[in-house]
Enzyme design. Structure first.
Site: not given
Ligand code: PAF
Length: 283
Positions: A31, A34, A36-37, A150, A152-153, A189-190
């Site tokens: 949730g 933004h 990016g999502h 994404g 980013k992670d 989101s942060r």
């Molecule tokens: O990247 C994220 O927002 C979270 O790690 C995910 C993949 C939704 C799992 O909770």
């Protein structure tokens, strides 16, 4: 747009869609959506008939209670944003923890062939077990053809690919480029929690990464790392947690460059109490 908070309801709907032969994309999120999502959702909509967006702040992937508590929760505006993307083809699944965890809110333990031990794994104990647990549960419920994450992670993305490979889950993991603010700050989101001075300072992270990339063309891993560490040592607001140049596949810290390998630089920085991560492909 359809909204579900219970696994049973969405499972029934998904079974019906599958019987019709429709393709399904999954965009898992926590949730506080933004742009990016939204890019992930738009891509998923282009490549699938229907898209499930999950919105769930997963407690088992937080190793810090305060971080979990403070994580932004903005369900109403998330739904409004998703409506602007598609009214007809998005299904939102936003469960309570007991629903998705079947009343047993604990992480499973995974072996991701050592990917989980590098970088974020060193600083966030149990984080990737939590991510693996929840993502696997969403895969089980939604049974998507494609799932979107994404870059980013980036470590998370590699770990999810490993999860799918090891458990032989029949789906395609799609990695999507990092989406950035105009000033270069990776969308997260942060970012909404950054105080103004830190928000202004934060693009320094990406600027440093881009210069590190240029330096990597001529300098050694050690020299580039030292240069980045020096940049942050003198910074008033941003505190470097780590800067690592790693092999893109194994995520192991690079020692010497080889032109057979692909490298990425990974960074984690504290802006006040907000932890920001970013990365960049180097070659
Ligand atoms: O990247 C994220 O927002 C979270 O790690 C995910 C993949 C939704 C799992 O909770």
């Amino acid at each position: 747009m359809e909204f579900y908070s219970e696994k049973e309801q969405i499972t029934t709907i998904i079974e019906a869609l599958k019987l019709k032969g429709l393709t399904l994309g999954l965009v898992p999120t926590m949730g506080a959506l933004h742009d990016g999502h939204l890019q992930l959702v738009k891509r998923a909509l282009r490549e699938n008939d229907k898209v499930v967006v999950t919105i769930f702040v997963n407690p088992t992937q937080f190793n810090n209670e305060e971080d979990l508590e403070k994580y932004p929760r903005t369900l109403e505006s998330d739904l409004e944003l998703l409506e602007t993307v598609s009214k007809d083809n998005i299904m939102v699944y936003a469960p309570l923890a007991n629903d998705i965890y079947d009343d047993d809110i604990v992480s499973q333990s995974f072996d991701f062939d050592g990917l989980e031990l590098e970088m974020e794994g060193k600083f966030r104990d149990g984080h990737f077990d939590g991510v693996g647990t929840i993502v696997k549960r969403f895969f089980d419920v939604v049974k998507p053809h494609n799932a979107y994450f994404g870059e980013k992670d980036f470590q998370q993305l590699q770990i999810i690919k490993k999860l799918v490979e090891k458990l032989d889950i029949p789906l395609n993991i799609v990695g999507c480029e990092i989406y950035r603010e105009a000033n270069g700050l990776a969308m997260s989101s942060r970012n909404t929690r950054l105080k103004p001075a830190y928000k202004e300072a934060a693009p320094f992270i990406y600027r440093t990464l881009t210069t590190a990339k240029t330096l990597f063309g001529t300098d050694s891993v050690e020299k580039v790392t030292e240069w980045v560490e020096n940049q942050f040592a003198t910074h008033d607001l941003l505190e470097l947690e780590y800067f690592i140049i790693a092999d893109e596949k194994t995520l192991k810290t690079a020692v010497q460059k080889s032109n057979k390998n692909s490298y990425r630089a990974f960074i984690a920085v504290y802006a006040d109490d907000i932890r920001l991560i970013d990365n960049i492909a180097l070659n």
